[in-house]
Design an enzyme around this catalytic site. Structure first.
Site, PDB file in Angstrom:
ATOM      1  N   HIS A 121       4.219  -6.903  27.578  1.00 46.29           N
ATOM      2  CA  HIS A 121       2.945  -6.202  27.768  1.00 46.29           C
ATOM      3  C   HIS A 121       1.957  -6.790  26.755  1.00 46.29           C
ATOM      4  O   HIS A 121       2.366  -7.227  25.676  1.00 46.29           O
ATOM      5  CB  HIS A 121       3.201  -4.725  27.474  1.00 46.29           C
ATOM      6  CG  HIS A 121       2.066  -3.794  27.757  1.00 46.29           C
ATOM      7  ND1 HIS A 121       1.001  -3.644  26.911  1.00 46.29           N
ATOM      8  CD2 HIS A 121       1.852  -2.938  28.788  1.00 46.29           C
ATOM      9  CE1 HIS A 121       0.176  -2.735  27.407  1.00 46.29           C
ATOM     10  NE2 HIS A 121       0.663  -2.294  28.550  1.00 46.29           N
ATOM     11  N   ASP A 199       9.907  -3.138  21.703  1.00 47.15           N
ATOM     12  CA  ASP A 199       8.901  -2.301  22.354  1.00 47.15           C
ATOM     13  C   ASP A 199       9.647  -1.455  23.386  1.00 47.15           C
ATOM     14  O   ASP A 199      10.044  -1.937  24.447  1.00 47.15           O
ATOM     15  CB  ASP A 199       7.860  -3.218  23.016  1.00 47.15           C
ATOM     16  CG  ASP A 199       6.941  -2.461  23.959  1.00 47.15           C
ATOM     17  OD1 ASP A 199       7.145  -1.257  24.172  1.00 47.15           O
ATOM     18  OD2 ASP A 199       6.014  -3.097  24.493  1.00 47.15           O
ATOM     19  N   GLN A 202       8.840   1.427  27.822  1.00 45.99           N
ATOM     20  CA  GLN A 202       9.341   1.669  29.181  1.00 45.99           C
ATOM     21  C   GLN A 202      10.808   2.096  29.190  1.00 45.99           C
ATOM     22  O   GLN A 202      11.352   2.391  30.258  1.00 45.99           O
ATOM     23  CB  GLN A 202       9.178   0.407  30.040  1.00 45.99           C
ATOM     24  CG  GLN A 202       7.738   0.062  30.351  1.00 45.99           C
ATOM     25  CD  GLN A 202       7.045   1.093  31.235  1.00 45.99           C
ATOM     26  OE1 GLN A 202       7.683   1.777  32.040  1.00 45.99           O
ATOM     27  NE2 GLN A 202       5.744   1.202  31.094  1.00 45.99           N
ATOM     28  N   LYS A 225       4.810   8.521  28.057  1.00 48.30           N
ATOM     29  CA  LYS A 225       5.636   7.970  29.143  1.00 48.30           C
ATOM     30  C   LYS A 225       6.918   8.790  29.309  1.00 48.30           C
ATOM     31  O   LYS A 225       7.735   8.503  30.172  1.00 48.30           O
ATOM     32  CB  LYS A 225       6.015   6.522  28.840  1.00 48.30           C
ATOM     33  CG  LYS A 225       4.798   5.661  28.515  1.00 48.30           C
ATOM     34  CD  LYS A 225       4.775   4.379  29.257  1.00 48.30           C
ATOM     35  CE  LYS A 225       3.733   3.464  28.684  1.00 48.30           C
ATOM     36  NZ  LYS A 225       2.825   2.942  29.694  1.00 48.30           N
ATOM     37  N   CYS A 363      -1.176  -5.081  32.651  1.00 46.16           N
ATOM     38  CA  CYS A 363      -1.279  -5.506  31.234  1.00 46.16           C
ATOM     39  C   CYS A 363      -0.188  -6.512  30.896  1.00 46.16           C
ATOM     40  O   CYS A 363       0.356  -6.505  29.780  1.00 46.16           O
ATOM     41  CB  CYS A 363      -1.203  -4.322  30.274  1.00 46.16           C
ATOM     42  SG  CYS A 363      -2.609  -3.247  30.393  1.00 46.16           S
TER      43      CYS A 363
END
Ligand code: PMP
Length: 405
Positions: A121, A199, A202, A225, A363
């Site tokens: 991302h 990261d 997700q 999220k 993104c």
């Protein structure tokens, strides 16, 4: 017992109509919906608790401080960090990555290397580019193959340069749903003495990361999220790294002592939490985590994998539809295009039918460039979605095809 109709009742937004049709919300990768308990936690804070934290002797301030710190402890337990002070509240994944990238300049010299992956991302690319511009370090990219999976042999070659100081890679790709082999990647980074930031934006909606088992140096994620509010996120950092990193922002809360000659920093986690934080939403993240544990991560995964299998089968039957990304080791995301039709046009027609999907580059422009496409349509499923909703998506795509081809 996983009872989908009861679960859906927890999310007031799901019962509304959009464009005269029942809402089918398949944009969970962008942000999840919020259960009533999370909405209530935010209102309750402002109705009966609201006070600034950490500095008041009065009762409300102490109640607010206890609620905020007990949320931090819930998050610590959830990700299995060794200490609550390794859990830093940020504004989100983006804020967390920028915090690390900004301070990491202290550990770099010109010519050092930072690795990101081809699947990142923009939030996990641009902060490192800014850092390289500041320090003369060089950004290198772990490539992926046609399935949207990282090529680990290439990762090994990049690490062999002996110059890599930081690896920044996502746990799960937002554009394709690829689940990256991060445990292996973390070990390999450590073998060459590099730090590694994951990261997890997700990943956290679908699974419970164990930061000690993973042994990552940093793990970043966003509350919004995972059934929580926007504007709050978490940076987990190993204590020794957080001790070494300089403060990100200066201000109240993050100091021990201030004189005009100089200042000293507060202990962790406060060193990285300058100013009045997002108290209500920080508390509500704890509520969101409790809610997800009540549903159960096994149940969440089972439901989402069933939806993924069902949708993959149905969508694969549509002529001219191409799904991007791996067939296995992926999460409940389907990124696709239809021959000769722009993703934006499909998204617009689906919207008229009440179906919310994301269209565009998500993104992750380098992922789109890799496949030589302007973007995709992305349907991302959560545990509160149903197979009936996928049938509506499929009917909508068929209709869009008839209208646009
Ligand atoms: N990384 C990934 C993989 C993401 O999916 C997102 C959100 N789309 C981010 C980072 C940025 O998260 P936020 O906007 O909440 O900071």
């Amino acid at each position: 017992m996983f009872d989908i109709s009861n679960i859906r009742k927890d999310f007031p937004i799901l019962s509304q109509q959009v464009n005269g049709k029942p809402l089918v919300y398949f944009d969970n990768g962008a942000t999840s919906q919020k259960p009533q308990v999370v909405i209530d936690a935010i209102s309750k804070y402002y109705e009966v608790i609201n006070a600034n934290i950490h500095r008041g002797v009065h009762t409300l301030s102490q109640i607010a401080t206890d609620a905020y710190e007990s949320s931090r402890e819930k998050i610590r337990a959830h990700i299995n960090a060794s200490h609550a002070h390794e859990v830093i509240f940020t504004s989100g994944t983006t804020g967390a990555i920028n915090l690390v990238a900004s301070g990491f300049s202290e550990f770099l010299k010109a010519g050092d290397e930072i690795l990101v992956s081809a699947l990142e991302h923009h939030s996990n690319i641009v902060p490192w580019q800014l850092l390289c511009a500041k320090t003369g370090a060089v950004l290198k990219v772990i490539p992926m193959d046609e399935n949207g999976e990282l090529i680990l042999a290439e990762y090994d070659k990049l690490l062999a340069s002996g110059k890599v100081k930081m690896v920044a890679v996502n746990h799960i790709s937002n554009a394709l749903g690829t689940v990256n082999p991060i445990a292996e990647m973390i070990n390999k980074a450590h073998e060459v003495g590099a730090a590694i930031l994951i990261d997890g934006a997700q990943a956290v909606p679908h699974m419970q990361p164990d930061v000690q088992a993973l042994d990552c140096d940093f793990y970043a994620f966003s509350a919004h999220k995972m059934c929580g509010p926007t504007g709050v996120g978490i940076l987990y950092g190993k204590e020794n790294w957080l001790q070494k990193l300089p403060p990100y922002q200066g201000g109240g809360e993050m100091i021990k002592e201030v004189t005009f000659e100089g200042s000293t920093w507060a202990d962790l986690p406060h060193k990285f939490e300058a100013g009045t934080p997002n108290i209500a939403d920080g508390i509500a993240l704890g509520t969101a985590i409790d809610y997800m544990h009540d549903i159960g991560f096994e149940n969440i995964q089972k439901q989402e994998m069933e939806l993924l299998a069902y949708a993959t089968e149905k969508l694969s039957g549509i002529e001219g539809l191409r799904i991007f990304g791996p067939k296995e080791r992926k999460t409940s995301v389907i990124s696709f295009n239809i021959d000769g039709i722009h993703p934006y046009d499909i998204g617009t027609i689906l919207d008229k039918m009440g179906v919310a999907v994301r269209t565009g580059h998500h993104c992750a422009q380098p992922v789109m460039s890799f496949f030589c496409i302007p973007g995709t349509v992305r349907a991302s499923f959560s545990f509160y979605n149903t197979k009936e909703e996928i049938d509506i998506l499929v009917a909508g795509i068929e209709k869009a095809k008839r209208m646009l081809s």
